[in-house]
Design a protein around this motif. Structure first.
Motif, PDB file in Angstrom:
ATOM      1  N   THR A 255      -2.408   3.497 -17.352  1.00  0.00           N
ATOM      2  CA  THR A 255      -3.459   2.215 -16.633  1.00  0.00           C
ATOM      3  C   THR A 255      -3.492   1.997 -15.658  1.00  0.00           C
ATOM      4  OG1 THR A 255      -3.114   0.928 -18.558  1.00  0.00           O
ATOM      5  CG2 THR A 255      -4.173   3.264 -19.376  1.00  0.00           C
ATOM      6  N   VAL A 256      -4.471   1.693 -15.454  1.00  0.00           N
ATOM      7  CA  VAL A 256      -4.987   0.435 -14.075  1.00  0.00           C
ATOM      8  C   VAL A 256      -4.100  -1.136 -14.584  1.00  0.00           C
ATOM      9  CG1 VAL A 256      -6.239  -1.354 -12.838  1.00  0.00           C
ATOM     10  CG2 VAL A 256      -6.751   1.644 -13.037  1.00  0.00           C
ATOM     11  N   ALA A 257      -3.535  -1.201 -15.564  1.00  0.00           N
ATOM     12  CA  ALA A 257      -3.422  -2.317 -16.192  1.00  0.00           C
ATOM     13  C   ALA A 257      -2.356  -2.458 -16.349  1.00  0.00           C
ATOM     14  CB  ALA A 257      -4.038  -2.994 -17.613  1.00  0.00           C
ATOM     15  N   GLN A 258      -1.385  -1.359 -16.986  1.00  0.00           N
ATOM     16  CA  GLN A 258       0.068  -1.386 -16.712  1.00  0.00           C
ATOM     17  C   GLN A 258       0.436  -1.388 -15.179  1.00  0.00           C
ATOM     18  OE1 GLN A 258      -0.113   2.434 -19.286  1.00  0.00           O
ATOM     19  NE2 GLN A 258      -0.085   1.580 -21.225  1.00  0.00           N
ATOM     20  N   LEU A 259      -0.253  -0.731 -14.096  1.00  0.00           N
ATOM     21  CA  LEU A 259       0.272  -0.004 -13.300  1.00  0.00           C
ATOM     22  C   LEU A 259       0.400  -1.462 -11.763  1.00  0.00           C
ATOM     23  CD1 LEU A 259       1.030   1.981 -10.808  1.00  0.00           C
ATOM     24  CD2 LEU A 259      -1.315   1.908 -10.086  1.00  0.00           C
ATOM     25  N   THR A 260      -0.826  -2.479 -12.622  1.00  0.00           N
ATOM     26  CA  THR A 260      -0.770  -4.103 -12.073  1.00  0.00           C
ATOM     27  C   THR A 260       0.337  -4.512 -12.725  1.00  0.00           C
ATOM     28  OG1 THR A 260      -3.487  -3.606 -12.155  1.00  0.00           O
ATOM     29  CG2 THR A 260      -1.979  -6.200 -11.770  1.00  0.00           C
ATOM     30  N   ALA A 261       0.070  -4.428 -14.744  1.00  0.00           N
ATOM     31  CA  ALA A 261       1.990  -5.700 -14.395  1.00  0.00           C
ATOM     32  C   ALA A 261       3.016  -4.786 -13.779  1.00  0.00           C
ATOM     33  CB  ALA A 261       1.898  -4.988 -16.070  1.00  0.00           C
TER      34      ALA A 261
ATOM     35  N   ARG B  62       1.085  -1.470  -0.182  1.00  0.00           N
ATOM     36  CA  ARG B  62       0.021  -0.307   0.164  1.00  0.00           C
ATOM     37  C   ARG B  62       0.605   1.243  -0.144  1.00  0.00           C
ATOM     38  NH1 ARG B  62      -5.027  -1.204   1.130  1.00  0.00           N
ATOM     39  NH2 ARG B  62      -5.969   1.384   2.167  1.00  0.00           N
ATOM     40  N   ARG B  63       2.004   0.921   0.520  1.00  0.00           N
ATOM     41  CA  ARG B  63       2.685   2.044   0.548  1.00  0.00           C
ATOM     42  C   ARG B  63       3.262   1.877  -1.007  1.00  0.00           C
ATOM     43  NH1 ARG B  63       4.918   0.700   5.586  1.00  0.00           N
ATOM     44  NH2 ARG B  63       6.786  -0.452   4.623  1.00  0.00           N
ATOM     45  N   ARG B  64       3.551   1.723  -1.066  1.00  0.00           N
ATOM     46  CA  ARG B  64       4.289   1.157  -2.721  1.00  0.00           C
ATOM     47  C   ARG B  64       3.691   2.024  -4.240  1.00  0.00           C
ATOM     48  NH1 ARG B  64       5.408  -4.874  -5.789  1.00  0.00           N
ATOM     49  NH2 ARG B  64       6.775  -3.032  -7.718  1.00  0.00           N
ATOM     50  N   LEU B  65       2.533   1.507  -3.959  1.00  0.00           N
ATOM     51  CA  LEU B  65       1.627   1.662  -5.006  1.00  0.00           C
ATOM     52  C   LEU B  65       0.960   3.295  -5.389  1.00  0.00           C
ATOM     53  CD1 LEU B  65      -1.891  -0.490  -4.617  1.00  0.00           C
ATOM     54  CD2 LEU B  65      -0.609   0.328  -6.773  1.00  0.00           C
ATOM     55  N   PRO B  66       1.028   4.529  -4.081  1.00  0.00           N
ATOM     56  CA  PRO B  66       1.317   5.674  -5.036  1.00  0.00           C
ATOM     57  C   PRO B  66       2.769   6.014  -5.841  1.00  0.00           C
ATOM     58  CG  PRO B  66       0.668   5.254  -2.804  1.00  0.00           C
ATOM     59  CD  PRO B  66       1.455   4.649  -2.900  1.00  0.00           C
TER      60      PRO B  66
ATOM     61  N   SER C  37      -4.644  -8.700  -9.073  1.00  0.00           N
ATOM     62  CA  SER C  37      -5.444  -8.670 -10.060  1.00  0.00           C
ATOM     63  C   SER C  37      -5.543  -7.420 -10.265  1.00  0.00           C
ATOM     64  CB  SER C  37      -7.226  -9.355  -9.644  1.00  0.00           C
ATOM     65  OG  SER C  37      -7.527  -8.326  -9.022  1.00  0.00           O
ATOM     66  N   GLU C  38      -6.423  -6.892 -11.426  1.00  0.00           N
ATOM     67  CA  GLU C  38      -6.274  -5.554 -11.764  1.00  0.00           C
ATOM     68  C   GLU C  38      -7.375  -4.759 -10.555  1.00  0.00           C
ATOM     69  OE1 GLU C  38      -7.431  -4.593 -15.666  1.00  0.00           O
ATOM     70  OE2 GLU C  38      -5.590  -5.890 -16.329  1.00  0.00           O
TER      71      GLU C  38
ATOM     72  N   ARG D  26      -9.413  -1.305  -6.700  1.00  0.00           N
ATOM     73  CA  ARG D  26     -10.370  -1.490  -5.471  1.00  0.00           C
ATOM     74  C   ARG D  26      -8.990  -0.169  -4.611  1.00  0.00           C
ATOM     75  NH1 ARG D  26     -11.715  -5.500  -4.887  1.00  0.00           N
ATOM     76  NH2 ARG D  26     -10.758  -6.575  -4.002  1.00  0.00           N
ATOM     77  N   THR D  27      -7.910  -0.434  -4.159  1.00  0.00           N
ATOM     78  CA  THR D  27      -6.798  -0.475  -3.330  1.00  0.00           C
ATOM     79  C   THR D  27      -6.557   1.826  -3.901  1.00  0.00           C
ATOM     80  OG1 THR D  27      -5.312  -2.538  -3.052  1.00  0.00           O
ATOM     81  CG2 THR D  27      -4.782  -0.675  -2.534  1.00  0.00           C
ATOM     82  N   LEU D  28      -6.081   1.240  -4.517  1.00  0.00           N
ATOM     83  CA  LEU D  28      -6.611   2.783  -4.681  1.00  0.00           C
ATOM     84  C   LEU D  28      -7.419   3.711  -5.297  1.00  0.00           C
ATOM     85  CD1 LEU D  28      -4.564   2.796  -8.790  1.00  0.00           C
ATOM     86  CD2 LEU D  28      -3.390   3.169  -6.801  1.00  0.00           C
ATOM     87  N   LEU D  29      -8.486   3.699  -4.965  1.00  0.00           N
ATOM     88  CA  LEU D  29      -9.892   4.003  -4.630  1.00  0.00           C
ATOM     89  C   LEU D  29      -9.963   4.481  -2.888  1.00  0.00           C
ATOM     90  CD1 LEU D  29     -12.487   2.448  -7.004  1.00  0.00           C
ATOM     91  CD2 LEU D  29     -11.275   4.708  -7.244  1.00  0.00           C
ATOM     92  N   ASP D  30      -9.438   3.142  -2.484  1.00  0.00           N
ATOM     93  CA  ASP D  30      -9.491   2.843  -0.990  1.00  0.00           C
ATOM     94  C   ASP D  30      -8.510   3.767  -0.251  1.00  0.00           C
ATOM     95  OD1 ASP D  30     -11.693   1.293  -0.874  1.00  0.00           O
ATOM     96  OD2 ASP D  30     -10.466  -0.207  -0.558  1.00  0.00           O
ATOM     97  N   MET D  31      -7.377   4.557  -1.108  1.00  0.00           N
ATOM     98  CA  MET D  31      -6.008   5.219  -1.200  1.00  0.00           C
ATOM     99  C   MET D  31      -7.030   7.109  -1.247  1.00  0.00           C
ATOM    100  SD  MET D  31      -2.725   2.747  -1.863  1.00  0.00           S
ATOM    101  CE  MET D  31      -1.630   3.829  -1.270  1.00  0.00           C
TER     102      MET D  31
END
Length: 119
Positions: free
Chosen positions: A68-74, A54-58, A85-86, A91-96
């Motif tokens: 895109t979310v697909a590129q970010l997931t990859a 969760r700290r790495r995603l931002p 999964s995408e 969902r995690t990005l929206l929660d953040m």
């Protein structure tokens, strides 16, 4: 606190608005453990994206905000963490609080507009 001040179990239950058995149970727990907070762990399925993820995603989002979310997931799955999964990433990005937006197109200001603003 009421039991500590010497009120009876019945009076304490009436004051707090719960049953006598609840007062006895909570008071006994406070006497034995010194704490009345719940020790029950969270229920439900464990999160796939842990706190470190969760700290790495931002950070991944800030590297390229147009991906895109697909590129970010990859990109996230190429790291050492578990494969997600995408939908999980979205969902995690929206929660953040990181949601996608389209840039709005606005007309450029002409010389007359600038003069009106200055006036």
């Amino acid at each position: 606190m009421a039991r500590r001040l010497g009120t009876s179990i019945t009076e304490t239950a009436r004051l707090v608005g719960c049953s006598r058995s609840a007062v006895v149970r909570i008071h006994a727990k406070w006497i034995n453990d010194g704490d009345t907070s719940r020790t029950r762990q969270g229920v439900g399925r464990p999160r796939v994206i842990k706190e470190k993820g969760r700290r790495r995603l931002p950070r991944l989002v800030k590297q390229n905000q147009r991906q895109t979310v697909a590129q970010l997931t990859a990109q996230y799955n190429s790291g050492p963490s578990a494969t997600v999964s995408e939908h999980t990433v979205q969902r995690t990005l929206l929660d953040m609080g990181l949601c996608s937006r389209r840039p709005t197109r606005v007309p450029l200001l002409i010389k007359r507009h600038r003069q009106l603003c200055l006036q």
